[in-house]
Design an enzyme around this catalytic site. Structure first.
Site: not given
Ligand code: GLA
Ligand code: GLA
Length: 665
Positions: A159-160, A317, A325, A365-366, A368
């Protein structure tokens, strides 16, 4: 070898082309009974695909070699029964506590020599052989288990990659960096020459002396820094390839992707170099609180579309509303959810997904936003999400259409971005991406479509090429630019362009080195501006950040604007058919627009929009589909545009609204 498909594997027989819609789905954060609710509500919202198991390693392999796939099997089955496809993660993004406890040697080390501890996520060294072995073992398990699952539409590697672990200065990184340098340079003499180690007694007499640019007494060697950036991008790419190769071996008919972060603030990965490694490009984008957030979004989507070679890509996403964040996390305004999503679609996205499906109750991330907020389905966000699902269904005919090329290209180069923002330069205020974005904004203000194009792509057929701060110009790129202009192309570049070669060595004889002949100018000294200073130009605009003391040296150079002291500020050299222009200061979008208007006129490029829409509306084109995006908070009349409306009214764009027209037959 089978060529993997370039888009999602269909999960239903005879499935017609569609725009995919969905989110990251983290069912492991919720009790079993919520899963049924989830699938029901996903169907209500029009969800077609979810990304699953991204952070599930610790639950899928709770102890080394002991696997628990039961819950994931059940979720996969439930989703499939609900008609929802799965972009299944390899689950390797965040190593479980047992792994870091047993193998602390996989933890990254920062430039100060401090360990990056577990507790967050992505605490792994891209070059750790121990991490790689454990990760690939899990990938093999995942691929074996789900290869034939009917819900499986694509693989989502990690992921990322590089979001938090792009730069690692550990012993593993040092060893891998040395091996990378040996491949790049062959021998130490070549490395010493490239790094210019005659400077400050940095000459190396053995490979073991060579290190990553760890915390040093003062400015570390710039070429060492630049090579470390190249190496770090390659190290993560190598991880991507390693997981991908396992997946291709076991499931050759399932496409593999990973989510890029083509957005402001993340520059460690050279995605132009990564794009060929995936079966389709996927991107994440979050709106930043910048001066022109919508332009930044458009720029990122546009670049992503061009990284994908103009073919459709996957928006993996973005957010339904606020993130968690940024320093202050402001919710989206009415209309922005749709406008943001459709701007990505306008630039080639065939999937619109969010982070995440259901807003978390616990964890970092609650706060978000998500598709289903804490408030539940009885909420504005969920109603907007459902409406967007409906809109995407209406736009299904767009799916599969390539982007339609523009006549103007804005070149984008990760190497220049990296090099230009290193330390010990004429100014530390220069931000590569901001200058590029200014030009893009100015083009949008003029109503002119442009492609944000990786510098390695073929730009020969564009009528106008904008090359903002193209700092690193190796001999090959110089030749491409010269050939472009000689072939009748019109080039415009800026301050601090053409200055160094691929080793970050200055081209001698006067600036702008590699582009001096082409531009017909010569600069002996840079003259950056202190904060707050403005340089007034005689064309009524003013520059900040930078000025140059330009001497005109070539034939056919016209001075388009001068500084107050009479020195040239903007020049343009005529070549047979083509031209090469130079802008020596930072003009910002408002200052660039009139200049660009003139340059566009001379290269024969006109806006495709009626005059009253220029600047107020962004136009993006995919085949016969024209996307008209209201850039303002006011209604905009559309009277007289030809075409059948597929979405939105034909006569008028609402504030922040989008209309999609199909061109008349
Ligand atoms: C990134 C991550 C996600 C999440 C988002 C929140 O894009 O890939 O898992 O943490 O940020 O904005
Ligand atoms: C000091 C050092 C020099 C040089 C300059 C740069 O004076 O002694 O070697 O690095 O700084 O300004």
């Amino acid at each position: 070898m089978t060529t993997p498909p370039r888009w999602l594997r269909p999960t239903r027989p005879g499935q017609p082309p569609r725009l995919e819609y969905g989110a990251d789905y983290n069912p492991e954060q919720w009790p079993r009974e919520v899963w049924d609710e989830d699938v029901r509500a996903m169907r209500a919202a029009g969800v077609t695909v979810v990304s699953l198991a991204i952070f599930s390693w610790a639950l899928l392999e709770p102890e080394e070699g002991a696997y628990d796939f039961g819950w994931l099997d059940e979720v996969m089955d439930l989703l499939h029964a609900g008609g929802i496809a799965v972009d299944l993660a390899t689950a390797t993004a965040s190593p479980p506590p047992w792994l870091t406890a047993r193998h602390p040697e996989i933890l990254p080390v920062d430039r100060h020599g401090r360990t990056v501890w577990p507790g967050g996520r992505q605490h792994w060294r891209p070059t750790s052989p121990v991490f790689r072995e454990h990760a690939l073992r899990l990938v093999r398990r995942m691929a074996g288990r789900y290869a034939t699952h009917p819900a499986l539409a694509a693989w989502h590697v990690s992921n990322e990659l590089g979001c938090h672990n792009a730069y690692d200065y550990s012993a593993d990184a040092a060893a891998a960096f040395r091996a990378w340098l040996q491949r790049r340079y062959g021998d130490l003499a070549a490395l010493n020459a490239a790094w210019g180690t005659a400077f400050w007694s940095q000459h190396y007499s053995g490979w073991s002396q060579v290190l990553p640019p760890r915390m040093a007494a003062t400015h570390p060697n710039p070429t060492q820094q630049l090579d470390f950036k190249r190496f770090s991008s390659d190290a993560l790419k190598d991880h991507l390839r390693a997981e991908r190769d396992v997946l291709r071996e076991l499931t050759p008919d399932v496409p593999v992707t990973t989510n890029f972060m083509v957005m402001g603030g993340t520059k460690a990965m050279d995605y132009a170099d990564w794009a060929a490694e995936v079966d389709f490009v996927a991107n994440d984008h979050y709106v930043q609180r910048t001066a022109r957030p919508l332009d930044e979004l458009s720029f990122s989507a546009n670049l992503t579309g061009n990284l994908a070679g103009g073919r459709p890509w996957f928006l993996m996403e973005h957010s339904t509303s606020a993130v968690n964040w940024q320093p202050i996390n402001v919710p989206k305004r009415p209309g922005d959810l749709e406008r943001h999503s459709l701007t990505h679609v306008a630039h080639g996205a065939d999937a619109v997904c969010f982070f995440q499906w259901r807003q978390s109750r616990a964890g970092a991330e609650k706060y978000h936003s998500a598709m289903v907020p804490h408030a539940g389905e009885d909420s504005t966000v969920f109603r907007d999400v459902t409406a967007l699902g409906e809109t995407l269904r209406r736009l299904a005919a767009v799916a599969g259409r390539d982007r339609t090329r523009a006549r103007v290209a804005v070149l984008f180069d990760w190497t220049s971005w990296w090099a230009v923002e290193q330390d010990s330069h004429p100014t530390d205020r220069l931000r590569y991406r901001e200058e590029a974005l200014d030009w893009y904004s100015a083009l949008l203000d003029l109503g002119v479509r442009a492609d944000v194009l990786p510098v390695g792509a073929d730009f020969a057929d564009y009528d106008l090429v904008v090359a903002p701060v193209l700092h690193v110009v190796p001999a090959g790129l110089r030749q491409r630019l010269e050939a472009y202009v000689a072939g009748g192309g019109h080039l415009v570049t800026t301050y601090f362009s053409g200055i160094v070669d691929e080793h970050d060595h200055v081209w001698l004889g006067g600036y702008p080195g590699a582009l001096r002949e082409l531009l017909g100018i010569r600069i002996e000294e840079f003259a950056p501006l202190p904060d707050g200073d403005r340089a007034t130009l005689d064309n009524g605009t003013a520059g900040t950040l930078w000025t140059d003391r330009i001497e005109v040296t070539g034939e056919g150079v016209e001075v388009l604007a001068r500084y107050g002291d009479g020195r040239p500020a903007i020049t343009r050299r005529e070549h047979a058919g083509g031209s090469a222009a130079y802008v020596s200061t930072r003009l910002g979008p408002d200052g660039l627009a009139p200049l660009l208007g003139e340059l566009l006129g001379r290269s024969g490029v006109e806006s495709e929009l009626p005059p009253e829409l220029r600047g107020r509306v962004e136009l993006a084109v995919r085949g016969e589909f024209r996307f008209l995006i209201n850039r303002t908070d006011e209604p905009v009349g559309l009277a007289g545009l030809p075409g059948e409306p597929l979405h939105g009214p034909l006569d008028r764009l609402g504030p922040r609204g989008v209309t999609v027209l199909r061109a008349p037959e």
